[in-house]
Every structure is written in C-alpha cells, then in structure tokens.
Enzyme design. Structure first.
Site, PDB file in Angstrom:
ATOM      1  N   ASP A   9      -1.132 -48.759 -79.288  1.00 52.21           N
ATOM      2  CA  ASP A   9      -1.133 -48.568 -80.735  1.00 52.21           C
ATOM      3  C   ASP A   9      -0.772 -49.922 -81.379  1.00 52.21           C
ATOM      4  O   ASP A   9      -0.205 -50.795 -80.712  1.00 52.21           O
ATOM      5  CB  ASP A   9      -0.065 -47.511 -81.057  1.00 52.21           C
ATOM      6  CG  ASP A   9       0.197 -47.375 -82.540  1.00 52.21           C
ATOM      7  OD1 ASP A   9      -0.768 -47.270 -83.302  1.00 52.21           O
ATOM      8  OD2 ASP A   9       1.388 -47.369 -82.932  1.00 52.21           O
ATOM      9  N   ASP A  11       0.377 -50.391 -85.352  1.00 47.78           N
ATOM     10  CA  ASP A  11       1.458 -50.268 -86.347  1.00 47.78           C
ATOM     11  C   ASP A  11       2.726 -49.635 -85.766  1.00 47.78           C
ATOM     12  O   ASP A  11       2.694 -48.500 -85.279  1.00 47.78           O
ATOM     13  CB  ASP A  11       0.988 -49.424 -87.539  1.00 47.78           C
ATOM     14  CG  ASP A  11      -0.112 -50.127 -88.330  1.00 47.78           C
ATOM     15  OD1 ASP A  11      -0.311 -51.334 -88.118  1.00 47.78           O
ATOM     16  OD2 ASP A  11      -0.759 -49.456 -89.148  1.00 47.78           O
ATOM     17  N   ASP A 216       4.226 -45.082 -80.747  1.00 46.37           N
ATOM     18  CA  ASP A 216       5.510 -44.828 -81.408  1.00 46.37           C
ATOM     19  C   ASP A 216       5.524 -43.545 -82.233  1.00 46.37           C
ATOM     20  O   ASP A 216       6.575 -43.119 -82.686  1.00 46.37           O
ATOM     21  CB  ASP A 216       5.891 -46.005 -82.321  1.00 46.37           C
ATOM     22  CG  ASP A 216       5.075 -46.018 -83.609  1.00 46.37           C
ATOM     23  OD1 ASP A 216       3.851 -45.796 -83.538  1.00 46.37           O
ATOM     24  OD2 ASP A 216       5.643 -46.231 -84.691  1.00 46.37           O
TER      25      ASP A 216
HETATM   26 MG   LIG Z   1       2.138 -46.406 -84.825  1.00 47.08          MG
END
Ligand SMILES: [Mg+2]
Length: 276
Positions: A9, A11, A216
């Site tokens: 990922d 961000d 996340d």
């Molecule tokens: Mg993320």
C-alpha cells in the site's frame, strides 16, 4: 528458490500519512532493487499519482491502482501472454487489466446518494484546492488525485447508524465501500483480486513464488489475506488498525515508512539470504 514478490500500500504505509514521504524506507527499497525483488504498488491512488511515486522510487514493476480497479503491466514485462477472461487494453506502454466500475457510474451513484440525504462529498465534488487541503497533497498532486478511473474517495458526515445505512444502500446498488485514509466507493473489486491475478502471472514466469504484503488500513485486508507474509505498520496514533483481522499477521515496529523499512529490510534479507 521461490521468487520473492512484495505488494505494498502507499498512503500511511510506504508513504507517511501526513507528509507523503518514504524517507524511513529508503534503505529497504535499495535492498529490493539490489536483489531484484519486484515491489508492486497497490494503492487507492490513481494511475498518474502512482506513476509519480514509481518515478521517485525508480520502480519499473506492474502496479495496482484505485483499490484494485486496474492493473498496469509495463509492456513486455511478462514473457508469456496475459490471457484469461479478463478485460484487457493496451495503452501508454501498458497492458491494462480493467477490474473496476467506470468512474462516471460511481459519480452518478454519489449524486443519487446525496439526493437521498446522505451527507457525502466525493473528490469529484471538490475543487483541486479542497482536495489539497483535505489530503495535505500539493496542488499538482491533488490534480492527479482527481483523475480517477475506478474509485471515488469521499468524506462522510454521520453517526455509526447512518454509516451502516449508507453501506447497506451501496450494497443494494451492487457497489462497495472500503476505508483507507478516506471512505471509498467502488465496484466489486478489491486489492486482493488484483493481487491474485498478478501472483498468477509471476508464478507462470518464475514457477513458485512467495509473497509479502504490507498495509495499514481496512482496504488492505483482502491483499493481506492473499500473501504468505501479511505485514501491517503502525498508524500515526502509534497503534495498529484493530479492524484488520488476518491470519499470521506480522506487526511491523514503526509508523508508516519507518515500520515498512524495518520489516522489509529484515524479511527480504532473511527470505533471500542463501542466494548470496
Ligand atoms: Mg493506507
């Protein structure tokens, strides 16, 4: 030896959620390049946004845009032909596998939900300046964030019950909502399906593969479920996203790129060591 592939990922994971810097991960990224380990970006970001970071990261591997809406494979990257019952087009030096719902359809749905009283505002309802101040992106990057193909990020005002009602309504319309830094409206796609397709292509090219996935947030769950080594990094509040329930989950010690760098450095080194 199995070929190691890493899905990540951006961000809040490889990029800091506030500054979009990947400083803490630089040594690990270098290690991956030295050992020829493919790093596949799998993000809610758009194609032009990811292209910007691929250039900064000197990354030449395929990538997954807009939460699994599209897979972009540089032409000639895989020796075998990409086949199967997939919607594929060639454009701008890529083979593009199209999995997502077209953006204009998502925008129509946003308008309809608004008219039904849901307090939502999509990137398509915002000016470049509004997207920039909401995301902390620079105006140039905010412009790229608005060039969407398969996924509409939005902000939502309302309590848990209202959110449940929104999710039910969206489901009834045949679409889905996921969550990263923002809410996202999209079709029946997720990062996991795109990971499966790419894994399959790598297996045909290299034989056996082993995979790491790093994320996340909730929108990473399907990706994390499909890899051999699922990793999550800490969020800015110093904790992990408790909603992520995945077997054998590895918790990286560090927020965003710091945790990414530490975990990948250690794992990529351990998993490819005997090759040296
Ligand atoms: Mg993320």
């Amino acid at each position: 030896m199995k070929k190691l592939i890493i899905f990540t990922d951006l961000d809040g994971t490889l990029l800091d959620a506030h500054t979009y810097s990947f400083k803490g991960a630089i040594s690990a990224i270098k290690l991956l390049r030295e050992r020829d380990i493919p790093l596949i970006i799998s993000s809610s970001k758009t194609r032009p946004e990811i292209e910007l970071y691929r250039r900064k990261l000197k990354n030449t591997h395929p990538f997954i845009s807009e939460n699994g809406g599209g897979i972009f494979i540089p032409k000639g990257y895989f020796k075998l032909r990409v086949k199967g019952k997939l919607k594929i087009k060639e454009e701008g030096g890529y083979l593009i596998i199209i999995l997502g719902t077209p953006y204009p359809d998502l925008r129509k749905t946003i308008k309809r939900l608004q008219s039904e009283g849901f307090k939502i505002k999509g990137f398509g309802d915002m000016t470049i300046g509004e997207v920039a101040s909401l995301t902390g992106l620079k105006p140039l990057e905010a412009r790229l964030a608005k060039e969407r193909d398969f996924d509409e990020p939005f902000v939502f005002i309302g309590d848990t019950n209202k959110l449940m009602a929104l999710k039910t309504r969206v489901k009834a319309m045949g679409l889905n909502i996921t969550q990263g830094e923002f809410f996202h409206l999209m079709g029946n796609t997720n990062k996991g399906r795109a990971v499966d397709i790419l894994k399959d292509l790598y297996m045909r090219q290299f034989g056996e593969v082993m995979t790491i996935g790093v994320g996340d947030s909730l929108n990473d769950v399907e990706m994390l479920r499909r890899v051999d080594y699922p990793v999550i990094v800490k969020r800015h509040d110093g904790g992990y996203d408790k909603r992520i329930r995945v077997r054998n989950l590895i918790k990286a010690d560090g927020i965003g790129p710091e945790g990414w760098g530490r975990a990948i450095m250690e794992m990529a080194d351990r998993l490819t060591k005997w090759k040296l």
